[in-house]
Design a protein around this motif. Structure first.
Motif, PDB file in Angstrom:
ATOM      1  N   LEU A 175      14.062   1.080  -9.317  1.00  0.00           N
ATOM      2  CA  LEU A 175      13.166   1.435 -10.418  1.00  0.00           C
ATOM      3  C   LEU A 175      12.088   0.379 -10.632  1.00  0.00           C
ATOM      4  O   LEU A 175      10.956   0.707 -11.019  1.00  0.00           O
ATOM      5  CB  LEU A 175      13.971   1.630 -11.706  1.00  0.00           C
ATOM      6  N   GLU A 176      12.420  -0.870 -10.355  1.00  0.00           N
ATOM      7  CA  GLU A 176      11.475  -1.963 -10.582  1.00  0.00           C
ATOM      8  C   GLU A 176      10.328  -1.984  -9.575  1.00  0.00           C
ATOM      9  O   GLU A 176       9.244  -2.466  -9.892  1.00  0.00           O
ATOM     10  CB  GLU A 176      12.215  -3.304 -10.544  1.00  0.00           C
ATOM     11  N   ILE A 177      10.561  -1.476  -8.366  1.00  0.00           N
ATOM     12  CA  ILE A 177       9.511  -1.563  -7.342  1.00  0.00           C
ATOM     13  C   ILE A 177       8.651  -0.301  -7.257  1.00  0.00           C
ATOM     14  O   ILE A 177       7.798  -0.193  -6.383  1.00  0.00           O
ATOM     15  CB  ILE A 177      10.118  -1.855  -5.950  1.00  0.00           C
ATOM     16  N   ILE A 178       8.881   0.647  -8.161  1.00  0.00           N
ATOM     17  CA  ILE A 178       8.074   1.869  -8.136  1.00  0.00           C
ATOM     18  C   ILE A 178       6.722   1.587  -8.779  1.00  0.00           C
ATOM     19  O   ILE A 178       6.539   1.727  -9.991  1.00  0.00           O
ATOM     20  CB  ILE A 178       8.799   3.030  -8.852  1.00  0.00           C
ATOM     21  N   THR A 179       5.784   1.152  -7.952  1.00  0.00           N
ATOM     22  CA  THR A 179       4.427   0.839  -8.381  1.00  0.00           C
ATOM     23  C   THR A 179       3.434   1.488  -7.418  1.00  0.00           C
ATOM     24  O   THR A 179       3.799   1.843  -6.291  1.00  0.00           O
ATOM     25  CB  THR A 179       4.185  -0.682  -8.384  1.00  0.00           C
ATOM     26  N   PRO A 180       2.174   1.644  -7.837  1.00  0.00           N
ATOM     27  CA  PRO A 180       1.167   2.209  -6.930  1.00  0.00           C
ATOM     28  C   PRO A 180       0.995   1.383  -5.659  1.00  0.00           C
ATOM     29  O   PRO A 180       0.796   1.932  -4.575  1.00  0.00           O
ATOM     30  CB  PRO A 180      -0.110   2.194  -7.779  1.00  0.00           C
ATOM     31  N   GLU A 181       1.097   0.056  -5.797  1.00  0.00           N
ATOM     32  CA  GLU A 181       0.920  -0.825  -4.639  1.00  0.00           C
ATOM     33  C   GLU A 181       2.003  -0.591  -3.589  1.00  0.00           C
ATOM     34  O   GLU A 181       1.737  -0.616  -2.382  1.00  0.00           O
ATOM     35  CB  GLU A 181       0.936  -2.291  -5.076  1.00  0.00           C
ATOM     36  N   ASN A 182       3.230  -0.359  -4.049  1.00  0.00           N
ATOM     37  CA  ASN A 182       4.349  -0.144  -3.123  1.00  0.00           C
ATOM     38  C   ASN A 182       4.453   1.301  -2.650  1.00  0.00           C
ATOM     39  O   ASN A 182       5.294   1.626  -1.821  1.00  0.00           O
ATOM     40  CB  ASN A 182       5.665  -0.543  -3.781  1.00  0.00           C
ATOM     41  N   GLY A 183       3.580   2.149  -3.175  1.00  0.00           N
ATOM     42  CA  GLY A 183       3.675   3.566  -2.836  1.00  0.00           C
ATOM     43  C   GLY A 183       2.940   3.973  -1.579  1.00  0.00           C
ATOM     44  O   GLY A 183       3.066   5.113  -1.121  1.00  0.00           O
ATOM     45  N   ILE A 184       2.196   3.049  -0.964  1.00  0.00           N
ATOM     46  CA  ILE A 184       1.408   3.386   0.227  1.00  0.00           C
ATOM     47  C   ILE A 184       2.316   3.637   1.429  1.00  0.00           C
ATOM     48  O   ILE A 184       3.120   2.796   1.805  1.00  0.00           O
ATOM     49  CB  ILE A 184       0.412   2.264   0.549  1.00  0.00           C
TER      50      ILE A 184
END
Length: 337
Positions: A111-120
């Motif tokens: 849940l903590e790493i769900i960011t736009p940056e990590n979504g690529i």
């Protein structure tokens, strides 16, 4: 006579039949003149070897053969034509399912790493364009899947007016889409619904999702504001998004969105006692749950509290309870006499 099937299932069958056609073509058969009467053990043997060379998982191997078997059955019934079903005779591979639940540490880290940056998401073959799998509702979707234990299609279609209360106890009524499709249950009277208990942690999640604003309304619980297709787009992103972000945790495991349902059912089985979870999950067979949903590691962790021989104090208390119970039974029997 129409049987409702999901888009994913139809595509799966289509791929299987295309694979069969490719196998026969590569084996020297002329597809333009091939007839049902040409099917024999030799042909099925070539199909068997073709699938073996692809080194498919046992479940996939068996599924393809099941599709081919079903196709011949359908043809025989549809055209009232006697066709020997050679695919029925092919021995299926033994399955050894290993259900895996997500750990609390993995879940919180996810849940903590769900960011736009990590979504690529970049595709190695270079054929597909780079895409971003991040969505603002993704983490909430994972949370709702874990807290209810339902399938993705059910999770994305839950509505606030599905929440009911009986004797002060709230629960969510969820349609079992999978069973209703398979059993062709069309009318509301025929459809099967699951009653999902609202736990303390689910209460908190519902509040975070806007229960105070939407309670009782005909709005979706998950991301009511979005207008994309829930059946096709949203469901796909939920699955792909989970796999994409979980892979970044580098746990050495290859978990998918389905692990959230397995985690829920494993915990439910431990809480309610072995064999009782089906009253909540809606399964008709305990063995299905046992084989496909229960993570044995979860039971092992729970069994750590086991004491083969309790300590002396506990043992004495236990014996005293047994003596007291026995004495009461004797006294009751004397009174009856």
């Amino acid at each position: 006579m129409i049987k409702v099937r999901s888009r994913e299932h139809i595509k799966d069958v289509e791929r299987a039949l295309k694979s069969l056609a490719e196998c026969l073509r590569d084996s020297g058969y002329n597809l333009s003149s091939l007839t049902m009467d040409d099917i024999n053990n030799d042909m099925v043997g070539k199909v068997f070897m073709y699938l073996e060379k692809k080194k498919l998982a046992a479940r996939t191997f068996n599924k393809l053969l099941t599709y081919y078997t079903s196709f011949l059955k359908w043809y025989a019934e549809e055209y009232d034509y006697p066709v020997r079903n050679y695919f029925e005779r092919v021995k299926r591979k033994n399955l050894n399912p290993r259900p895996e639940a997500i750990t609390f540490k993995e879940y919180t880290a996810l849940l903590e790493i769900i960011t736009p940056e990590n979504g690529i998401k970049e595709y190695k073959d270079g054929v597909k364009p780079t895409r971003n799998l991040y969505r603002p509702w993704l983490a909430d979707g994972f949370r709702l899947a874990l807290e209810t234990g339902r399938r993705r299609e059910e999770v994305i279609n839950m509505k606030w007016n599905n929440i009911q209360v009986s004797d002060g106890i709230p629960y969510i009524i969820v349609e079992d889409f999978k069973v209703n499709r398979i059993q062709n249950r069309i009318s509301e009277e025929e459809k099967k619904f699951i009653h999902v208990p609202i736990t303390e942690s689910l209460i908190k999640l519902l509040k975070d999702l806007g229960q105070e604003k939407f309670n009782g309304k005909d709005n979706y619980i998950l991301a009511p504001e979005i207008t994309i297709s829930r059946k096709r787009v949203m469901a796909d992103i939920l699955s792909r998004g989970f796999s994409h972000y979980y892979k970044q945790l580098n746990t050495g495991r290859n978990l998918t969105l389905k692990c959230l349902r397995k985690t829920y059912i494993t915990s439910l089985d431990i809480f309610m006692g072995r064999g009782n979870a089906k009253s909540i999950t809606g399964h008709s067979d305990n063995q299905v749950i046992e084989d496909n949903y229960i993570d044995p590691i979860g039971r092992v962790k729970e069994a750590r509290r086991l004491k083969v021989f309790p300590n002396e104090t506990e043992r004495e208390q236990e014996m005293q309870e047994i003596r007291t119970t026995t004495k009461r039974k004797v006294e009751q029997k004397d009174l009856e006499v």
